[in-house]
Design an enzyme around this catalytic site. Structure first.
Site, PDB file in Angstrom:
ATOM      1  N   ASN A  14       0.794  -1.228   0.000  1.00 14.02           N
ATOM      2  CA  ASN A  14       0.000   0.000   0.000  1.00 14.02           C
ATOM      3  C   ASN A  14       0.827   1.279   0.000  1.00 14.02           C
ATOM      4  O   ASN A  14       0.257   2.365  -0.101  1.00 14.02           O
ATOM      5  CB  ASN A  14      -1.006   0.013   1.155  1.00 14.02           C
ATOM      6  CG  ASN A  14      -1.976  -1.130   1.051  1.00 14.02           C
ATOM      7  OD1 ASN A  14      -2.563  -1.365   0.007  1.00 14.02           O
ATOM      8  ND2 ASN A  14      -2.118  -1.887   2.137  1.00 14.02           N
ATOM      9  N   HIS A  83       3.564  -6.079  11.362  1.00 11.95           N
ATOM     10  CA  HIS A  83       2.814  -6.672  12.469  1.00 11.95           C
ATOM     11  C   HIS A  83       2.419  -8.119  12.205  1.00 11.95           C
ATOM     12  O   HIS A  83       1.798  -8.742  13.067  1.00 11.95           O
ATOM     13  CB  HIS A  83       1.559  -5.841  12.731  1.00 11.95           C
ATOM     14  CG  HIS A  83       1.784  -4.380  12.508  1.00 11.95           C
ATOM     15  ND1 HIS A  83       2.577  -3.612  13.346  1.00 11.95           N
ATOM     16  CD2 HIS A  83       1.362  -3.546  11.527  1.00 11.95           C
ATOM     17  CE1 HIS A  83       2.613  -2.370  12.887  1.00 11.95           C
ATOM     18  NE2 HIS A  83       1.894  -2.304  11.787  1.00 11.95           N
ATOM     19  N   ASP A  90      12.344 -13.516   8.762  1.00 14.66           N
ATOM     20  CA  ASP A  90      13.274 -14.610   8.519  1.00 14.66           C
ATOM     21  C   ASP A  90      14.116 -14.376   7.269  1.00 14.66           C
ATOM     22  O   ASP A  90      15.296 -14.732   7.231  1.00 14.66           O
ATOM     23  CB  ASP A  90      12.528 -15.941   8.416  1.00 14.66           C
ATOM     24  CG  ASP A  90      12.011 -16.429   9.762  1.00 14.66           C
ATOM     25  OD1 ASP A  90      12.398 -15.871  10.807  1.00 14.66           O
ATOM     26  OD2 ASP A  90      11.205 -17.384   9.762  1.00 14.66           O
ATOM     27  N   HIS A 103       8.957   3.810   9.553  1.00 14.03           N
ATOM     28  CA  HIS A 103       7.499   4.003   9.493  1.00 14.03           C
ATOM     29  C   HIS A 103       7.223   5.492   9.411  1.00 14.03           C
ATOM     30  O   HIS A 103       7.805   6.277  10.170  1.00 14.03           O
ATOM     31  CB  HIS A 103       6.808   3.409  10.722  1.00 14.03           C
ATOM     32  CG  HIS A 103       7.040   1.950  10.858  1.00 14.03           C
ATOM     33  ND1 HIS A 103       6.411   1.032  10.055  1.00 14.03           N
ATOM     34  CD2 HIS A 103       7.874   1.253  11.664  1.00 14.03           C
ATOM     35  CE1 HIS A 103       6.830  -0.174  10.372  1.00 14.03           C
ATOM     36  NE2 HIS A 103       7.732  -0.068  11.338  1.00 14.03           N
ATOM     37  N   LEU A 104       6.362   5.874   8.500  1.00 18.99           N
ATOM     38  CA  LEU A 104       6.012   7.277   8.336  1.00 18.99           C
ATOM     39  C   LEU A 104       5.270   7.816   9.557  1.00 18.99           C
ATOM     40  O   LEU A 104       5.559   8.899  10.042  1.00 18.99           O
ATOM     41  CB  LEU A 104       5.150   7.459   7.079  1.00 18.99           C
ATOM     42  CG  LEU A 104       5.878   7.202   5.764  1.00 18.99           C
ATOM     43  CD1 LEU A 104       4.897   6.856   4.665  1.00 18.99           C
ATOM     44  CD2 LEU A 104       6.711   8.409   5.388  1.00 18.99           C
ATOM     45  N   SER A 105       4.316   7.042  10.041  1.00 19.01           N
ATOM     46  CA  SER A 105       3.518   7.478  11.194  1.00 19.01           C
ATOM     47  C   SER A 105       4.132   6.924  12.481  1.00 19.01           C
ATOM     48  O   SER A 105       4.926   5.985  12.452  1.00 19.01           O
ATOM     49  CB  SER A 105       2.072   6.998  11.051  1.00 19.01           C
ATOM     50  OG  SER A 105       1.998   5.592  11.160  1.00 19.01           O
ATOM     51  N   ARG A 110      -1.036   4.900  17.496  1.00 18.39           N
ATOM     52  CA  ARG A 110      -2.134   4.383  16.680  1.00 18.39           C
ATOM     53  C   ARG A 110      -2.753   3.151  17.320  1.00 18.39           C
ATOM     54  O   ARG A 110      -2.558   2.888  18.504  1.00 18.39           O
ATOM     55  CB  ARG A 110      -1.616   4.112  15.262  1.00 18.39           C
ATOM     56  CG  ARG A 110      -1.091   5.421  14.627  1.00 18.39           C
ATOM     57  CD  ARG A 110      -0.770   5.318  13.197  1.00 18.39           C
ATOM     58  NE  ARG A 110      -1.934   4.907  12.422  1.00 18.39           N
ATOM     59  CZ  ARG A 110      -1.855   4.426  11.206  1.00 18.39           C
ATOM     60  NH1 ARG A 110      -0.683   4.287  10.620  1.00 18.39           N
ATOM     61  NH2 ARG A 110      -2.933   4.072  10.540  1.00 18.39           N
ATOM     62  N   ARG A 114      -0.836  -2.154  15.935  1.00 19.66           N
ATOM     63  CA  ARG A 114       0.323  -1.593  15.237  1.00 19.66           C
ATOM     64  C   ARG A 114       1.533  -1.423  16.156  1.00 19.66           C
ATOM     65  O   ARG A 114       2.612  -1.067  15.696  1.00 19.66           O
ATOM     66  CB  ARG A 114      -0.031  -0.249  14.608  1.00 19.66           C
ATOM     67  CG  ARG A 114      -1.068  -0.342  13.513  1.00 19.66           C
ATOM     68  CD  ARG A 114      -1.261   1.003  12.834  1.00 19.66           C
ATOM     69  NE  ARG A 114      -2.439   1.016  12.005  1.00 19.66           N
ATOM     70  CZ  ARG A 114      -2.506   0.580  10.754  1.00 19.66           C
ATOM     71  NH1 ARG A 114      -1.424   0.088  10.180  1.00 19.66           N
ATOM     72  NH2 ARG A 114      -3.636   0.646  10.083  1.00 19.66           N
TER      73      ARG A 114
END
Length: 153
Positions: A14, A83, A90, A103-105, A110, A114
């Site tokens: 995404n 997650h 692995d 991670h952007l956020s 959140r 997450r």
């Protein structure tokens, strides 16, 4: 740091929708813009940067496997696979290439699901909540890491 340093930027599912997908969490920059910014930095530093994004866990794993002894450092935003994917973890462990998780956020502000990462405990570092700047910070860390490694050789 040797000028021939090779860094792989991996982006998970995404993230190809950055710029339109939930900009309040992920910002308004497209993945292409983030990648171009890092390519510009890499060119200035004489570093080879390969960028790859996939919505498929299999494609990400195959890219990691093909990086064995071909890449010096990985910057990875596993996205939702953070997650859920023991397989991706692995794969990273199997090639023994140092990596930074991005991670952007701020995932800790959140949803509770997450908050857990299958990567953080084996990553050299984690950039979380800095938006697109987190990629630049991770890139800078990678350069410092590789320079220090080159000094110790």
């Amino acid at each position: 740091m040797p000028k021939s340093a090779r860094i792989l930027l991996l982006n998970g599912p995404n993230l190809n929708m950055l710029g339109v997908r939930e900009p309040t969490h992920y910002g308004s920059l497209s993945l292409a813009a983030i990648e171009q910014n890092l390519q510009d930095l890499a060119q200035k530093c004489g570093v080879n940067l390969d960028c790859f994004q996939a919505n498929s866990e299999e494609k990400l794993i195959e890219k990691i496997h093909r990086s064995f002894q071909q890449v010096d450092f990985i910057i990875i935003n596993p996205a939702a696979y953070t997650h859920t994917s023991v397989a991706l973890r692995d794969a990273l462990l199997s090639v023994a290439i140092p990596f930074v998780e991005v991670h952007l956020s701020n995932v800790h502000k959140r949803e509770a699901f997450r908050h857990h990462s299958y990567f953080s405990d084996v990553a050299e570092g984690v950039m979380c909540g800095f938006g697109a700047k987190g990629y630049e910070y991770a890139f800078d860390f990678a350069l410092q890491y590789l320079a220090k490694k080159a000094e110790n050789v």
